[in-house]
Design a protein around this motif. Sequence first.
Motif, short mmCIF file in Angstrom:
data_model
loop_
_atom_site.label_atom_id
_atom_site.label_comp_id
_atom_site.label_asym_id
_atom_site.label_seq_id
_atom_site.Cartn_x
_atom_site.Cartn_y
_atom_site.Cartn_z
N SER A 1 0.79 -1.22 0.00
CA SER A 1 0.00 0.00 0.00
C SER A 1 0.83 1.28 0.00
CB SER A 1 -0.94 -0.01 1.20
OG SER A 1 -2.16 0.50 0.80
N SER B 1 0.40 3.39 -2.13
CA SER B 1 -0.54 4.44 -2.52
C SER B 1 -1.19 5.09 -1.30
CB SER B 1 -1.60 3.86 -3.46
OG SER B 1 -2.28 2.80 -2.83
N GLU C 1 -8.39 8.51 -2.47
CA GLU C 1 -7.70 7.49 -3.25
C GLU C 1 -8.65 6.82 -4.23
OE1 GLU C 1 -4.97 4.92 -1.08
OE2 GLU C 1 -4.87 3.64 -2.84
N ASN D 1 -5.75 1.08 -9.41
CA ASN D 1 -5.85 -0.05 -8.50
C ASN D 1 -7.26 -0.33 -8.00
OD1 ASN D 1 -3.18 -0.64 -8.55
ND2 ASN D 1 -2.68 0.64 -6.81
N ASP E 1 -6.32 -0.04 4.19
CA ASP E 1 -5.00 0.52 3.89
C ASP E 1 -4.78 1.87 4.57
OD1 ASP E 1 -5.12 -1.62 2.21
OD2 ASP E 1 -5.15 -0.45 0.35
MG MG Z 1 -3.15 0.64 -3.13
#
Ligand code: MG
Length: 526
Positions: free
Chosen positions: A167, A169, A202, A208, A219
């Motif tokens: 993760s 991101s 996100e 993703n 996450d």
């Molecule tokens: Mg991710």
Amino acid sequence: MAGSVPVAKALADIYPPTALPTQLPRWNDLLQGFEKKYGYRASNVARSPGRVNIIGEHIDYSLYAVLPMAITADCLLAFSAKPSSSPESFRIRIANVDDAKFPAREFTLPADGGFEIDATVFEWSNYFKSGLRGALELLRKKRGTDVKLHDIDLLMDGTVPIGGGLSSSAAFVTSSALTVLLANGEESVDKKELTELAIVSERAVGVNSGGTDSPRSMDQSASVLSEQGAALLVSFSPSLEAKPIKFPPTHPELCFLVAQSFVTSNKQVTGPVNYNLRVVEVSIAAAYLNAVLNPPGTPLPEDAGPLGISLHGFHDNYFYHQTASDLSAPKSISKEEELNKLIAMVKETLTQEEGYTREEVAKVLGISVADLEKRFMSKLPVRAERFKLRQRALHVFSEALRVLQFLAVLDRSVEPGATDTTAFNQELGRLMNESQDSSRVLYENSCAELDQICEIGRGAGAYASRLTGAGWGGCTVHLVPADRVASVEEALEREYYSKREMSDEQKEQAVVVSRPGHGSAVYVVQ
Ligand code: MG
Ligand code: NG1
């Protein structure tokens, strides 16, 4: 889950002592790099870590609780801000210590936040932009529309491998949002607000997303809310909650080793036969159990969610309570007992090992095949002749049970007089190993390489080795006593990595060793 993102004055407030020798020079380089690039000093560093899921795989979208932890690897954003000279716009300059791979970007954006993020191309600064956009929305909600915005200069250093299931991101988006809030004068940032805004942000980047809308909030929660020495129990129902679960101080020797398989499974491409098919299979299994076990006419929930199907299917709010009310057992039975009952019912009800055809399922649900497809497969196209309802349901209920059992072991191990740490570690390990067996046999989301890495890990002294994340490649997590870390690393190198073609970068990122670490923090440069 309450409280503000902690303000750190020293690196010892951010990392465990063992990590300091490598972090000190890294932070010095980052701060010097900032000064060299922009000609003045950074005022702060925003930091958010990556995460690894310890146990609780493929049950978040059935709304069962999962147990991730923050790792030491993280995203650092050194920054400084000054009021924008224009009321209509503000300027962002963002650079990366790895400027060959992530070239510096500069953009001037409208103050009303009305800018596009092109999610169809990979552009590293998009993750910053998505955190930025979410943060601006929050600022406007709090202070009204005429917020006076700041220009921000940033330099990033990220150590969470990209696309490695840890993760990166979430680490990047949460630290970006944190930066923007602080740069624009927020004195403190509420952890819960930051988590929630990062979850929404996100999603907006769209990368993703894998075509599903599972509560990927695990996450961002783990990245922001984790506490050192503790895993984070993330539950999704009735609403998102996160609770730190301490590892006993008598377990100083426990390490988590994360090893990449370098087998890639692209959710976008393989979704119809793996990730998305599993989401569909558990939803169908829930509907099937509902039809057979609940009183006739018990409807599926109407709030089927954005997929048009019920991801809630397996959760206690729905199938489980209705079924439990049919049971003679008193309402007060423990969650463990309820899960055990569900496992027994699945074994009795879903007897076809070979799986179920569309026709077979449709008949039991009392609908046509076309309606079945419309209801369960229109938003998530899948390719399958048969749906393995028995195996998928058994995995979900037994994995949910293992999470509870894992918590119970941790609970017992902090009781006074609980001194036999090896026995506790072995029990934690047994549950993680069973999780891997269940993934391999019942959920079929492992692969030969992941199985091999798990065998190597266990053979070299890990208490447990299992895949982590979606599976079908990706990443593994190993519970290892500190004095065995080197032997596990050596064995993986000798028996797995040395036999593969790997780039220098892959070699560097193959193994990450971590203890449960701190979540997001902001460091004030002295
Ligand atoms: Mg991710
Ligand atoms: P990874 O592969 O770590 O991104 C995915 C899902 C999780 C969860 C796990 C399986 C995304 C972004 N994340 O994790 O929500 O379902 O698989 O436990 O799809």
